[in-house]
Scaffold this motif. Structure first.
Motif, short mmCIF file in Angstrom:
data_model
loop_
_atom_site.label_atom_id
_atom_site.label_comp_id
_atom_site.label_asym_id
_atom_site.label_seq_id
_atom_site.Cartn_x
_atom_site.Cartn_y
_atom_site.Cartn_z
N ASP A 176 30.20 56.85 26.18
CA ASP A 176 30.69 56.20 27.41
C ASP A 176 32.00 56.81 27.87
N THR A 177 31.96 58.06 28.26
CA THR A 177 33.13 58.69 28.85
C THR A 177 32.69 59.25 30.19
N VAL A 178 33.64 59.51 31.04
CA VAL A 178 33.30 59.99 32.38
C VAL A 178 32.54 61.32 32.29
N GLU A 179 32.97 62.19 31.38
CA GLU A 179 32.33 63.51 31.24
C GLU A 179 30.87 63.34 30.82
N THR A 180 30.66 62.51 29.79
CA THR A 180 29.29 62.35 29.30
C THR A 180 28.43 61.64 30.34
N LEU A 181 29.02 60.69 31.04
CA LEU A 181 28.25 59.98 32.06
C LEU A 181 27.73 60.96 33.11
N THR A 182 28.60 61.86 33.54
CA THR A 182 28.20 62.82 34.57
C THR A 182 27.00 63.61 34.06
N LYS A 183 27.08 64.01 32.79
CA LYS A 183 25.97 64.75 32.18
C LYS A 183 24.73 63.87 32.10
N ARG A 184 24.91 62.61 31.66
CA ARG A 184 23.75 61.72 31.53
C ARG A 184 23.09 61.46 32.87
N LEU A 185 23.90 61.36 33.93
CA LEU A 185 23.32 61.15 35.26
C LEU A 185 22.51 62.35 35.70
N SER A 186 23.03 63.55 35.42
CA SER A 186 22.28 64.72 35.87
C SER A 186 21.01 64.88 35.03
N VAL A 187 21.10 64.57 33.73
CA VAL A 187 19.89 64.57 32.89
C VAL A 187 18.88 63.56 33.44
N TYR A 188 19.38 62.41 33.86
CA TYR A 188 18.50 61.38 34.41
C TYR A 188 17.76 61.92 35.64
N HIS A 189 18.50 62.52 36.54
CA HIS A 189 17.86 62.99 37.77
C HIS A 189 16.83 64.09 37.49
N VAL A 190 17.17 64.97 36.56
CA VAL A 190 16.27 66.10 36.30
C VAL A 190 15.07 65.67 35.44
N GLN A 191 15.34 64.92 34.35
CA GLN A 191 14.28 64.68 33.36
C GLN A 191 13.61 63.31 33.48
N THR A 192 14.35 62.30 33.97
CA THR A 192 13.79 60.94 33.94
C THR A 192 13.27 60.49 35.31
N ALA A 193 13.88 60.96 36.40
CA ALA A 193 13.36 60.58 37.72
C ALA A 193 11.87 60.93 37.85
N PRO A 194 11.40 62.06 37.28
CA PRO A 194 9.96 62.34 37.34
C PRO A 194 9.09 61.30 36.62
N VAL A 195 9.67 60.54 35.69
CA VAL A 195 8.91 59.48 35.02
C VAL A 195 8.57 58.37 36.03
N MET B 134 3.24 40.05 27.38
CA MET B 134 3.70 40.87 28.50
C MET B 134 4.29 42.18 27.98
N ARG B 135 3.86 43.28 28.59
CA ARG B 135 4.39 44.59 28.19
C ARG B 135 4.98 45.30 29.41
N LEU B 136 6.26 45.60 29.30
CA LEU B 136 6.99 46.14 30.44
C LEU B 136 7.76 47.39 30.09
N ILE B 137 8.00 48.19 31.12
CA ILE B 137 8.98 49.28 31.00
C ILE B 137 10.08 49.01 32.02
N LEU B 138 11.31 49.13 31.59
CA LEU B 138 12.44 49.10 32.52
C LEU B 138 12.94 50.53 32.66
N LEU B 139 12.94 51.01 33.89
CA LEU B 139 13.44 52.36 34.18
C LEU B 139 14.71 52.24 34.99
N GLY B 140 15.56 53.22 34.85
CA GLY B 140 16.76 53.21 35.69
C GLY B 140 17.83 54.06 35.05
N PRO B 141 18.76 54.53 35.86
CA PRO B 141 19.81 55.42 35.36
C PRO B 141 20.75 54.71 34.39
N PRO B 142 21.55 55.48 33.64
CA PRO B 142 22.55 54.87 32.76
C PRO B 142 23.48 53.98 33.58
N GLY B 143 23.72 52.78 33.08
CA GLY B 143 24.60 51.86 33.80
C GLY B 143 23.88 51.01 34.83
#
Ligand code: ADP
Length: 193
Positions: free
Chosen positions: A138-157, A1-10
């Motif tokens: 894992d800090t609030v500041e970095t999370l905010t950045k990681r979430l916005s990176v997720y929406h911009v760069q990973t949601a298109p995946v 079985m070959r899978l991809i799990l996608l989803g935001p940080p956390g």
């Protein structure tokens, strides 16, 4: 079985991946874990990746694609694998399609674990407290950045796989067990089809 799990940080990709490893005897290929191992080992890639990860940004596609290409060729990946944290950009998704095609391999499923942003923020703040900041990002500041990176760069995946008719989505806001059961349902449907 070959899978991809996608989803935001956390979203719980790591937790669900570990359940699948235990249940199906396939390996978890977590690019986040691989990078953290390189950082700990002090390799060239690790040294360069650390600063990028600490800012919540993405390591370059070239580096990530090379890491995954090498990893897919290790014998333990032959039985199947769960990609967790890769692909994170459309360029990575396209490179993965090419890598798999060259090896004559197909994905069984791409599963998106969907969670609202406000819940993610609470979870990461909790995780940061629990682990006492064991992960430098894992800090609030970095999370905010990681979430916005997720929406911009990973949601298109997710969109990339949706257009190929491969994307399945589960509600990631239930308990670990509920999300696990939803993932299993999708998998049995995908492997029977
Ligand atoms: P999370 O699941 O909490 O988002 P990960 O452990 O998957 O975190 O990744 C941590 C960090 O490692 C990311 O923020 C990013 O800097 C880097 N990283 C992991 N996987 C990739 C990837 N496929 N492409 C680029 N950077 C990555």
């Amino acid at each position: 079985m070959r899978l991809i799990l996608l989803g935001p940080p956390g979203a719980g990709k790591g937790t669900q991946a570990q359940r699948l490893v235990a249940k199906h005897g396939i390996v978890q290929l977590s690019t986040g874990n691989m990078l953290r191992a390189s950082v700990a080992a002090g390799t060239g890639v690790g040294v360069r990746a650390k600063a990028i990860m600490d800012r919540g940004e993405l390591v370059s596609d070239d580096v990530m694609i090379e890491i995954i290409a090498d990893r897919l060729d290790k014998p333990d990946a032959a039985k199947g694998f769960i990609l967790d944290g890769f692909p994170r950009t459309v360029a990575q998704a396209e490179a993965l399609s090419a890598l798999l095609a060259r090896r004559g391999l197909k994905l069984d499923a791409v599963i998106e674990i969907a969670v609202d942003d406000n819940i993610l923020t609470d979870r990461i703040v909790g995780r940061a407290k629990e682990t006492g900041g064991a992960r430098a990002d894992d800090t609030v500041e970095t999370l905010t950045k990681r979430l916005s990176v997720y929406h911009v760069q990973t949601a298109p995946v997710a969109e990339y796989y949706r257009q190929k008719g491969m994307l399945k989505s589960v509600d990631g806001m239930g308990t670990m067990e509920q999300v696990g059961a939803a993932v299993e349902n999708l998998l049995s449907a995908a492997t029977e089809a």
